[in-house]
Design an enzyme around this catalytic site. Sequence first.
Site, PDB file in Angstrom:
ATOM      1  N   THR A   1       7.765   5.333   2.896  1.00 43.62           N
ATOM      2  CA  THR A   1       8.479   4.059   2.742  1.00 43.62           C
ATOM      3  C   THR A   1       8.948   3.873   1.301  1.00 43.62           C
ATOM      4  OG1 THR A   1       6.942   3.171   4.369  1.00 43.62           O
ATOM      5  CG2 THR A   1       8.320   1.578   3.211  1.00 43.62           C
TER       6      THR A   1
ATOM      7  N   ILE B   1       0.832  -1.207   0.000  1.00 44.37           N
ATOM      8  CA  ILE B   1       0.000   0.000   0.000  1.00 44.37           C
ATOM      9  C   ILE B   1       0.863   1.253   0.000  1.00 44.37           C
ATOM     10  CG2 ILE B   1      -0.355  -0.320   2.507  1.00 44.37           C
ATOM     11  CD1 ILE B   1      -3.151   0.979   2.049  1.00 44.37           C
TER      12      ILE B   1
ATOM     13  N   ASP C   1       0.833   4.895   0.993  1.00 44.37           N
ATOM     14  CA  ASP C   1       0.056   5.723   1.919  1.00 44.37           C
ATOM     15  C   ASP C   1       0.664   7.132   1.932  1.00 44.37           C
ATOM     16  OD1 ASP C   1      -1.857   6.186   3.973  1.00 44.37           O
ATOM     17  OD2 ASP C   1      -0.433   5.631   5.523  1.00 44.37           O
TER      18      ASP C   1
HETATM   19  P1  5GP Z   1       3.735   4.907   3.780  1.00 45.05           P
HETATM   20  O1  5GP Z   1       2.954   5.793   4.727  1.00 45.05           O
HETATM   21  O2  5GP Z   1       5.193   4.966   4.066  1.00 45.05           O
HETATM   22  O3  5GP Z   1       3.385   5.166   2.352  1.00 45.05           O
HETATM   23  O4  5GP Z   1       3.251   3.429   4.058  1.00 45.05           O
HETATM   24  C1  5GP Z   1       3.954   2.653   4.949  1.00 45.05           C
HETATM   25  C2  5GP Z   1       3.357   1.330   5.219  1.00 45.05           C
HETATM   26  O5  5GP Z   1       2.295   1.539   6.140  1.00 45.05           O
HETATM   27  C3  5GP Z   1       2.715   0.562   4.090  1.00 45.05           C
HETATM   28  O6  5GP Z   1       3.629  -0.126   3.279  1.00 45.05           O
HETATM   29  C4  5GP Z   1       1.904  -0.420   4.919  1.00 45.05           C
HETATM   30  O7  5GP Z   1       2.747  -1.458   5.359  1.00 45.05           O
HETATM   31  C5  5GP Z   1       1.467   0.452   6.087  1.00 45.05           C
HETATM   32  N1  5GP Z   1       0.081   0.897   5.879  1.00 45.05           N
HETATM   33  C6  5GP Z   1      -0.359   2.083   5.425  1.00 45.05           C
HETATM   34  N2  5GP Z   1      -1.703   2.111   5.364  1.00 45.05           N
HETATM   35  C7  5GP Z   1      -2.115   0.886   5.780  1.00 45.05           C
HETATM   36  C8  5GP Z   1      -3.402   0.251   5.911  1.00 45.05           C
HETATM   37  O8  5GP Z   1      -4.472   0.805   5.650  1.00 45.05           O
HETATM   38  N3  5GP Z   1      -3.392  -1.033   6.361  1.00 45.05           N
HETATM   39  C9  5GP Z   1      -2.258  -1.714   6.672  1.00 45.05           C
HETATM   40  N4  5GP Z   1      -2.378  -2.965   7.108  1.00 45.05           N
HETATM   41  N5  5GP Z   1      -1.030  -1.164   6.542  1.00 45.05           N
HETATM   42  C10 5GP Z   1      -0.966   0.124   6.108  1.00 45.05           C
END
Ligand code: 5GP
Length: 172
Positions: free
Chosen positions: A104, A98, A100
Amino acid sequence: MRLNETPLFSAEQIRNRVIALGREITQHYQGQEIILVVVLKGAIVFAADLMRALDMDVTLNFIRAKSYVGTESRGTVSFSLLPETLLEDRHILLLDDILDTGRTCSEILAWLNKHRPASVRLCTLLNKPGRRVIPVEADFTGFTVEDHYVVGYGLDFDERYRHLPGIHVLEA
Ligand code: 5GP
Ligand code: MG
């Protein structure tokens, strides 16, 4: 937190979308060989299905993030491929669960780019465009979702729910 029993995306919807994504990716690469780099752990179920929907040569690799909180490198994240693979001049497709805030993936993409690959593309199962803090976009996306916390099909909450065949919203 309570699991909404009605899936946001059912196993069948996911299967159909993954097959379509597989076609799109196969077409994009036009017979070139790629290295799939799968972000542990959330993307493993997606990767297992997607790789079987690709009609091309691929090799499989995993990436793990490690955060150091030592005095010299506080707050920095480093990445390692399991096992070590040469990325120079190779086409890399990063698979994540995902997208978000984008933190990452942007860090992983920067790390991969340091290894002088021929190309790096990002494929994410889910995309939450409304949550972005760092401007990073996926080249291939499964589904776009609202700002819900979702679990299942590899995604967890506190290591639970990864085994669910569909994707569900976890409600407060
Ligand atoms: P970022 O905020 O760095 O783009 O996302 C980091 C990580 O947060 C994602 O790869 C995922 O592992 C976790 N994450 C973000 N949103 C969700 C969600 O709605 N559900 C789950 N299970 N993990 C999430
Ligand atoms: Mg993740």
